[in-house]
Write a protein that holds these residues in place. Sequence first.
Motif, PDB file in Angstrom:
ATOM      1  N   ARG A 167       0.794  -1.235   0.000  1.00 45.59           N
ATOM      2  CA  ARG A 167       0.000   0.000   0.000  1.00 45.59           C
ATOM      3  C   ARG A 167       0.830   1.291   0.000  1.00 45.59           C
ATOM      4  NH1 ARG A 167      -5.332  -0.227   0.564  1.00 45.59           N
ATOM      5  NH2 ARG A 167      -5.371   1.903   1.308  1.00 45.59           N
ATOM      6  N   LEU A 168       2.136   1.207  -0.107  1.00 48.87           N
ATOM      7  CA  LEU A 168       2.946   2.428  -0.130  1.00 48.87           C
ATOM      8  C   LEU A 168       2.563   3.311  -1.314  1.00 48.87           C
ATOM      9  CD1 LEU A 168       6.481   1.134   0.883  1.00 48.87           C
ATOM     10  CD2 LEU A 168       4.923   2.521   2.246  1.00 48.87           C
ATOM     11  N   CYS A 169       2.343   2.717  -2.461  1.00 43.49           N
ATOM     12  CA  CYS A 169       1.950   3.492  -3.641  1.00 43.49           C
ATOM     13  C   CYS A 169       0.553   4.079  -3.475  1.00 43.49           C
ATOM     14  CB  CYS A 169       2.022   2.628  -4.897  1.00 43.49           C
ATOM     15  SG  CYS A 169       0.966   1.161  -4.859  1.00 43.49           S
ATOM     16  N   VAL A 170      -0.332   3.309  -2.867  1.00 44.73           N
ATOM     17  CA  VAL A 170      -1.707   3.777  -2.642  1.00 44.73           C
ATOM     18  C   VAL A 170      -1.694   5.034  -1.779  1.00 44.73           C
ATOM     19  CG1 VAL A 170      -3.926   3.180  -1.588  1.00 44.73           C
ATOM     20  CG2 VAL A 170      -2.666   1.446  -2.884  1.00 44.73           C
ATOM     21  N   GLU A 171      -0.911   5.012  -0.722  1.00 42.48           N
ATOM     22  CA  GLU A 171      -0.829   6.156   0.190  1.00 42.48           C
ATOM     23  C   GLU A 171      -0.092   7.337  -0.427  1.00 42.48           C
ATOM     24  OE1 GLU A 171      -2.552   6.201   2.981  1.00 42.48           O
ATOM     25  OE2 GLU A 171      -3.177   4.136   2.579  1.00 42.48           O
ATOM     26  N   ALA A 172       0.879   7.068  -1.298  1.00 39.72           N
ATOM     27  CA  ALA A 172       1.704   8.139  -1.865  1.00 39.72           C
ATOM     28  C   ALA A 172       1.068   8.860  -3.041  1.00 39.72           C
ATOM     29  CB  ALA A 172       3.053   7.572  -2.299  1.00 39.72           C
ATOM     30  N   CYS A 173       0.139   8.229  -3.711  1.00 41.89           N
ATOM     31  CA  CYS A 173      -0.455   8.817  -4.916  1.00 41.89           C
ATOM     32  C   CYS A 173      -1.171  10.132  -4.585  1.00 41.89           C
ATOM     33  CB  CYS A 173      -1.446   7.839  -5.551  1.00 41.89           C
ATOM     34  SG  CYS A 173      -2.284   8.523  -7.004  1.00 41.89           S
ATOM     35  N   PRO A 174      -0.728  11.239  -5.182  1.00 40.28           N
ATOM     36  CA  PRO A 174      -1.366  12.527  -4.887  1.00 40.28           C
ATOM     37  C   PRO A 174      -2.800  12.624  -5.405  1.00 40.28           C
ATOM     38  CG  PRO A 174       0.333  12.810  -6.559  1.00 40.28           C
ATOM     39  CD  PRO A 174       0.413  11.391  -6.082  1.00 40.28           C
ATOM     40  N   LYS A 175      -3.152  11.855  -6.401  1.00 41.70           N
ATOM     41  CA  LYS A 175      -4.508  11.872  -6.965  1.00 41.70           C
ATOM     42  C   LYS A 175      -5.421  10.834  -6.314  1.00 41.70           C
ATOM     43  CE  LYS A 175      -3.890  15.066 -10.052  1.00 41.70           C
ATOM     44  NZ  LYS A 175      -4.668  16.279 -10.070  1.00 41.70           N
ATOM     45  N   LYS A 176      -4.856   9.964  -5.475  1.00 42.99           N
ATOM     46  CA  LYS A 176      -5.626   8.927  -4.754  1.00 42.99           C
ATOM     47  C   LYS A 176      -6.412   8.027  -5.702  1.00 42.99           C
ATOM     48  CE  LYS A 176      -4.082  10.455  -0.922  1.00 42.99           C
ATOM     49  NZ  LYS A 176      -2.817   9.888  -0.490  1.00 42.99           N
ATOM     50  N   ILE A 177      -5.750   7.581  -6.769  1.00 42.81           N
ATOM     51  CA  ILE A 177      -6.421   6.734  -7.757  1.00 42.81           C
ATOM     52  C   ILE A 177      -5.942   5.284  -7.727  1.00 42.81           C
ATOM     53  CG2 ILE A 177      -7.015   8.616  -9.311  1.00 42.81           C
ATOM     54  CD1 ILE A 177      -4.530   7.868 -10.985  1.00 42.81           C
ATOM     55  N   LEU A 178      -4.995   4.972  -6.857  1.00 38.69           N
ATOM     56  CA  LEU A 178      -4.515   3.595  -6.737  1.00 38.69           C
ATOM     57  C   LEU A 178      -5.181   2.915  -5.556  1.00 38.69           C
ATOM     58  CD1 LEU A 178      -0.678   4.050  -7.341  1.00 38.69           C
ATOM     59  CD2 LEU A 178      -2.472   3.542  -9.006  1.00 38.69           C
ATOM     60  N   ASP A 179      -5.345   1.610  -5.678  1.00 35.97           N
ATOM     61  CA  ASP A 179      -5.919   0.818  -4.593  1.00 35.97           C
ATOM     62  C   ASP A 179      -5.466  -0.622  -4.773  1.00 35.97           C
ATOM     63  OD1 ASP A 179      -7.357   0.278  -2.322  1.00 35.97           O
ATOM     64  OD2 ASP A 179      -9.263   0.964  -3.127  1.00 35.97           O
ATOM     65  N   ALA A 208       0.175 -14.897  -7.257  1.00 34.65           N
ATOM     66  CA  ALA A 208       0.724 -16.220  -6.933  1.00 34.65           C
ATOM     67  C   ALA A 208       1.353 -16.276  -5.542  1.00 34.65           C
ATOM     68  CB  ALA A 208       1.751 -16.623  -7.995  1.00 34.65           C
ATOM     69  N   LYS A 209       1.759 -15.119  -5.012  1.00 35.33           N
ATOM     70  CA  LYS A 209       2.364 -15.075  -3.672  1.00 35.33           C
ATOM     71  C   LYS A 209       1.321 -14.867  -2.580  1.00 35.33           C
ATOM     72  CE  LYS A 209       6.818 -13.536  -5.301  1.00 35.33           C
ATOM     73  NZ  LYS A 209       7.932 -12.619  -5.140  1.00 35.33           N
ATOM     74  N   GLY A 210       0.052 -14.711  -2.969  1.00 33.69           N
ATOM     75  CA  GLY A 210      -1.022 -14.565  -1.995  1.00 33.69           C
ATOM     76  C   GLY A 210      -1.353 -13.146  -1.587  1.00 33.69           C
ATOM     77  N   TYR A 211      -0.887 -12.161  -2.365  1.00 30.19           N
ATOM     78  CA  TYR A 211      -1.130 -10.751  -2.047  1.00 30.19           C
ATOM     79  C   TYR A 211      -2.145 -10.146  -3.010  1.00 30.19           C
ATOM     80  CZ  TYR A 211       3.235 -11.211   0.550  1.00 30.19           C
ATOM     81  OH  TYR A 211       4.218 -11.617   1.420  1.00 30.19           O
ATOM     82  N   ASN A 212      -2.881  -9.157  -2.536  1.00 32.86           N
ATOM     83  CA  ASN A 212      -3.756  -8.385  -3.411  1.00 32.86           C
ATOM     84  C   ASN A 212      -2.884  -7.419  -4.206  1.00 32.86           C
ATOM     85  OD1 ASN A 212      -5.650  -8.431  -0.583  1.00 32.86           O
ATOM     86  ND2 ASN A 212      -6.560  -9.190  -2.453  1.00 32.86           N
ATOM     87  N   PRO A 213      -2.910  -7.472  -5.524  1.00 32.41           N
ATOM     88  CA  PRO A 213      -2.086  -6.563  -6.330  1.00 32.41           C
ATOM     89  C   PRO A 213      -2.704  -5.170  -6.436  1.00 32.41           C
ATOM     90  CG  PRO A 213      -3.322  -8.015  -7.756  1.00 32.41           C
ATOM     91  CD  PRO A 213      -3.617  -8.446  -6.344  1.00 32.41           C
ATOM     92  N   VAL A 214      -1.869  -4.218  -6.760  1.00 34.28           N
ATOM     93  CA  VAL A 214      -2.311  -2.840  -6.923  1.00 34.28           C
ATOM     94  C   VAL A 214      -3.032  -2.691  -8.265  1.00 34.28           C
ATOM     95  CG1 VAL A 214      -0.153  -2.048  -7.974  1.00 34.28           C
ATOM     96  CG2 VAL A 214      -1.576  -0.427  -6.745  1.00 34.28           C
ATOM     97  N   LEU A 215      -3.948  -1.725  -8.312  1.00 28.31           N
ATOM     98  CA  LEU A 215      -4.614  -1.378  -9.564  1.00 28.31           C
ATOM     99  C   LEU A 215      -4.887   0.113  -9.579  1.00 28.31           C
ATOM    100  CD1 LEU A 215      -7.820  -0.727  -8.910  1.00 28.31           C
ATOM    101  CD2 LEU A 215      -7.992  -3.181  -8.841  1.00 28.31           C
ATOM    102  N   CYS A 216      -5.105   0.631 -10.770  1.00 30.20           N
ATOM    103  CA  CYS A 216      -5.441   2.042 -10.938  1.00 30.20           C
ATOM    104  C   CYS A 216      -6.936   2.140 -11.199  1.00 30.20           C
ATOM    105  CB  CYS A 216      -4.660   2.640 -12.098  1.00 30.20           C
ATOM    106  SG  CYS A 216      -5.020   4.389 -12.345  1.00 30.20           S
TER     107      CYS A 216
END
Length: 72
Positions: free
Chosen positions: A15-27, A35-43
Amino acid sequence: MAVLTFNEVTCKGCRLCVEACPKKILDLDTSRVNAKGYNPVLCRDIDTCTACAVCARVCPDSVIKVEKGAEE
């Protein structure tokens, strides 16, 4: 127009990118896991992205590639 590419295989969902995005468009995509069991980022709204690349700079695993696309 920006072009974001995510290497979903190596995304750890930190979630570092999610928190850093100035437009708040990542989640995180909570509807699936990689495959590693994590939720991937999306725009959520690529049309709002300014290609500032803050998300790519804060990513510890270099998951995000940001390019400026052709202007329409």
